[in-house]
Design an enzyme around this catalytic site. Structure first.
Site, PDB file in Angstrom:
ATOM      1  N   GLY A  42      48.259  46.151  38.344  1.00  0.00           N
ATOM      2  CA  GLY A  42      47.610  44.950  38.865  1.00  0.00           C
ATOM      3  C   GLY A  42      46.988  44.148  37.743  1.00  0.00           C
ATOM      4  N   GLY A  44      45.102  41.059  38.296  1.00  0.00           N
ATOM      5  CA  GLY A  44      44.080  40.103  38.700  1.00  0.00           C
ATOM      6  C   GLY A  44      42.853  40.279  37.836  1.00  0.00           C
ATOM      7  CG  LEU A  45      39.291  37.697  38.042  1.00  0.00           C
ATOM      8  CD1 LEU A  45      38.139  37.126  38.836  1.00  0.00           C
ATOM      9  CD2 LEU A  45      39.162  37.301  36.575  1.00  0.00           C
ATOM     10  CB  SER A 286      35.786  26.946  48.376  1.00  0.00           C
ATOM     11  OG  SER A 286      34.626  27.518  47.820  1.00  0.00           O
ATOM     12  NE  ARG A 339      32.874  34.417  52.232  1.00  0.00           N
ATOM     13  CZ  ARG A 339      33.593  34.662  51.148  1.00  0.00           C
ATOM     14  NH1 ARG A 339      34.358  35.737  51.094  1.00  0.00           N
ATOM     15  NH2 ARG A 339      33.553  33.839  50.119  1.00  0.00           N
ATOM     16  CD  GLU A 434      40.654  42.336  48.491  1.00  0.00           C
ATOM     17  OE1 GLU A 434      40.787  42.159  49.715  1.00  0.00           O
ATOM     18  OE2 GLU A 434      41.080  41.524  47.647  1.00  0.00           O
ATOM     19  NE  ARG A 444      34.718  39.513  49.054  1.00  0.00           N
ATOM     20  CZ  ARG A 444      34.722  38.192  48.867  1.00  0.00           C
ATOM     21  NH1 ARG A 444      33.704  37.602  48.235  1.00  0.00           N
ATOM     22  NH2 ARG A 444      35.710  37.445  49.325  1.00  0.00           N
TER      23      ARG A 444
END
Length: 648
Positions: A42, A44-45, A286, A339, A434, A444
């Site tokens: 992976g 990603g970040l 966003s 959220r 994640e 989250r």
């Protein structure tokens, strides 16, 4: 706690745990690091930052990227910002407040020690990224700017307009490329992990498929790091990139890595509503928009009908006839509630008949008040690229008319279970970002995904992996000719051949859409006992239909995206079963998991701390046997557990 779950949380005061732990664990000398190989899956970040840092430290790193470049990782879609406790706004922020907001936002279903460590290292992330040249927004005086995000009453979110994830990934990508050029990191783009290789109980490599040629490859290492993101695409329609998938995690699960809290999936409140049956993904607007946007529906059903019929514009509805329901229900936080709270509130209004589009599944996100207060130019500077994206997709100008939004699957808080060192129940296998379950509990908070991915990759894994590898410096390079590699490769080839030979009548996508509909209907925003039982039956039926009637065109030894999707869909059935079983077991409502049987009188989530104050960790048995549930109790020594309150 299950005997198989050893969390390795250090003793002592909360603020001293990480510092003392780093001082106590073993390290590997620079000369010995050169002898050790690490695979990172992976880019990603989490994966890019981990690989760059491990390469800088002197390890030999192999990194595997499913796309043609790490720049295409889904991390770029995290637009709004990254949290850190710098207190630049002088609004009384602190490491403790960031820690507490994260614990509370996760509805008290995360480990105290992990979350406090995340808050501690957050400030270092900002310094690291500034040094890399990440163009964070700055105020008039040249200082780094901040904005607010859901679940917090301070401004701690650092941002780069509406493209924060992309800019952070470019910083990590530059660091990664430096190590690739130096030779400490070897990059394998267009490669997908198809199995984990375990030798004598330890993770020793992977089986990967070259997505361009179809070739099956063996790769060995002293340790394997999983940084493959979440499993939200089990729902088919989500805000995730089409390539995002949970297959690597499920392969590790089948080899003995426990899966933690699979039912905790996040529904994001600000997505562009679904518009048709042919849609393949959803677009996220966003969360940063909730800083200046106000969410509302009409007070009158008559106005709702006219909106749906197209005879009334939202901008023509007077203020007195608008129900700003988040501001009404949660006066202290208003439009910046977490959220899960915002999503459930939107669903409640739409279920009550106040949805504003022709499907009845949308609410308004309105910027008219902010434009009047600040001027159009300021709003354009803050959100211009997001407004442009919305207009391109919907053909509606959000400067003149409100956006329409509705909740959608976005992020998965569950993932591979890891201990404090980020190691799974398989020695030598680590999971970061994640891909693991660790830091967010039941929900989250916005701008915390980037924080966790970079914290794990830059500042946690590079320390903790040395503790394990220090015992491996006498181990020679892993021989990919070992029987375990041959057996894993054989299993992969047999699975591919089986899929290619079915030659049924249904496309992969048609079956995946059906699975997604089952999951959204019964394991989506609200769950109940009867629905979960139906889901388990339907998932099993559809799985049998898949293995009997799917059609995969082409051949296995070529570029074949339908085969890629079929392999991932086969794993999605296991993910779906896990999520449903976990939701069925967790007879409480917390965070993103709402059991309809467990609600307060005013429709809020109702936890059962006496019975469910634990991490659920599932152990795979076999294809036809239900997994075994293990429990890691959650102990709160430093915060007072309370019912979440965003009203005052």
């Amino acid at each position: 706690m299950s005997e198989k779950l050893i969390s390795k949380i250090p003793e002592g005061p909360l603020a001293e745990k990480w510092t003392k732990h780093k001082a106590a664990i073993k390290v590997v000398s620079p000369a010995n690091k050169r002898k050790l190989d690490i695979i990172v899956v992976g880019t990603g970040l989490g994966g890019a930052s981990a690989a760059a840092t491990l390469g800088e430290l002197g390890y030999n790193v192999k990194i595997f990227c499913i796309s043609d470049s790490p720049r295409r990782a889904h991390s770029i879609a995290a637009q709004g910002g990254i949290n850190a406790a710098k207190n630049y706004q002088n609004d009384n922020d602190s490491v403790w407040r960031l820690f507490y907001d994260t614990i509370k936002g996760g509805d008290y279903r995360a480990r105290e020690a992990n979350v406090h460590r995340l808050a501690e290292v957050s400030n270092g992330i900002i310094d690291q990224c500034v040094a890399q040249g990440v163009p964070f927004a700055r105020d008039y005086g040249g200082q780094l700017d901040n904005r607010s995000f859901g679940g917090a009453q301070v401004s701690r979110t650092f941002y780069a307009r509406g493209q924060t994830g992309q800019q952070l990934l470019l910083g990590a990508y530059a660091s990664l490329n430096r190590q690739i050029a130096k030779g400490s990191v070897k990059s394998f783009t267009r490669h997908e992990m198809l199995d984990l290789v375990v030798v004598n109980g330890k993770a020793r490599g992977i089986i990967a498929r070259n997505l361009v040629t179809g070739e099956i490859e063996r790769h060995g290492a002293h340790a394997v790091v999983l940084a493959t993101g979440g499993y939200g695409n089990v729902y088919f329609l989500s805000t995730n990139a089409m390539n995002s998938n949970g297959s690597a995690a499920i392969q590790c699960y089948r080899k003995g890595a426990f899966f933690g809290n699979p039912c905790f999936a996040q529904i994001h409140p600000t997505c562009i509503p679904k518009h048709g049956d042919q849609q393949s993904k959803l677009t996220l607007m966003s969360e940063s928009l909730r800083n200046d946007g106000r969410i509302w529906v009409p007070k009158k059903q008559e106005d709702v009908k006219r909106l749906r019929a197209g005879t009334l514009k939202a901008s023509h509805i007077p203020e007195s006839e608008r129900d700003y329901y988040l501001e009404r229900r949660y006066p202290a936080f208003g439009n910046l509630v977490p959220r899960d709270v915002a999503s459930r509130a939107a669903k409640e209004r739409c279920d009550a008949g106040y949805g504003v589009n022709n499907t009845g599944l949308a609410v308004f996100l309105d910027f008219s008040s902010a434009i009047q207060r600040l001027g159009k130019k300021v709003i354009e500077q803050r959100y211009g690229n997001l407004f442009q994206m919305y207009e391109k997709i919907t053909d509606v100008n959000p400067y003149e008319e409100p956006m329409m939004i509705y909740p959608a699957i976005h992020y998965t808080m569950g993932g591979i279970w890891v201990d404090y060192n980020l190691m799974t129940t398989i020695p030598g296998l680590y999971a970061i970002g994640e891909a693991n379950f660790s830091d967010h509990g039941g929900n989250r908070l916005g701008a915390s995904a980037l924080m966790q991915g970079l914290a794990d990759g830059y500042f946690i894994l590079p320390y903790t992996i040395g503790d394990y590898l220090s015992a491996d410096i006498q181990t020679p390079k892993i021989d990919t000719g070992l029987p375990e590699f041959a057996e894993a490769e054989k299993t992969v080839r047999e699975k591919i051949n089986r899929l290619m030979n079915i030659r049924g009548k249904r496309t992969v996508d048609s079956i995946h859409k059906e699975l997604g509909n089952i999951m959204w209907e019964y394991v989506g925003m609200a769950r109940n006992e009867n629905g979960l039982k139906i889901a388990l039956e339907e998932i099993e039926k559809l799985k049998n239909e898949f293995w009997e009637n799917v059609y995969v065109p082409g051949t296995a030894d070529e570029f074949n995206q339908e085969l890629e999707k079929a392999l991932r869909l086969a794993d999605n059935f296991e993910i779906a079963r896990l999520m449903t079983l976990d939701a069925q077991n967790r007879f409480e409502s917390c965070g993103g998991h709402l059991r309809e049987e467990m609600q307060t009188e005013d429709g809020e989530a109702k936890r059962d701390d006496e019975k469910f104050m634990y991490v659920s960790a599932w152990e795979y048995k076999d294809e036809n046997t239900l997994p075994e549930l293990h429990k890691e109790p959650l102990k709160y020594e430093f915060v007072k557990v309370a019912t979440r309150n965003y009203k005052d």
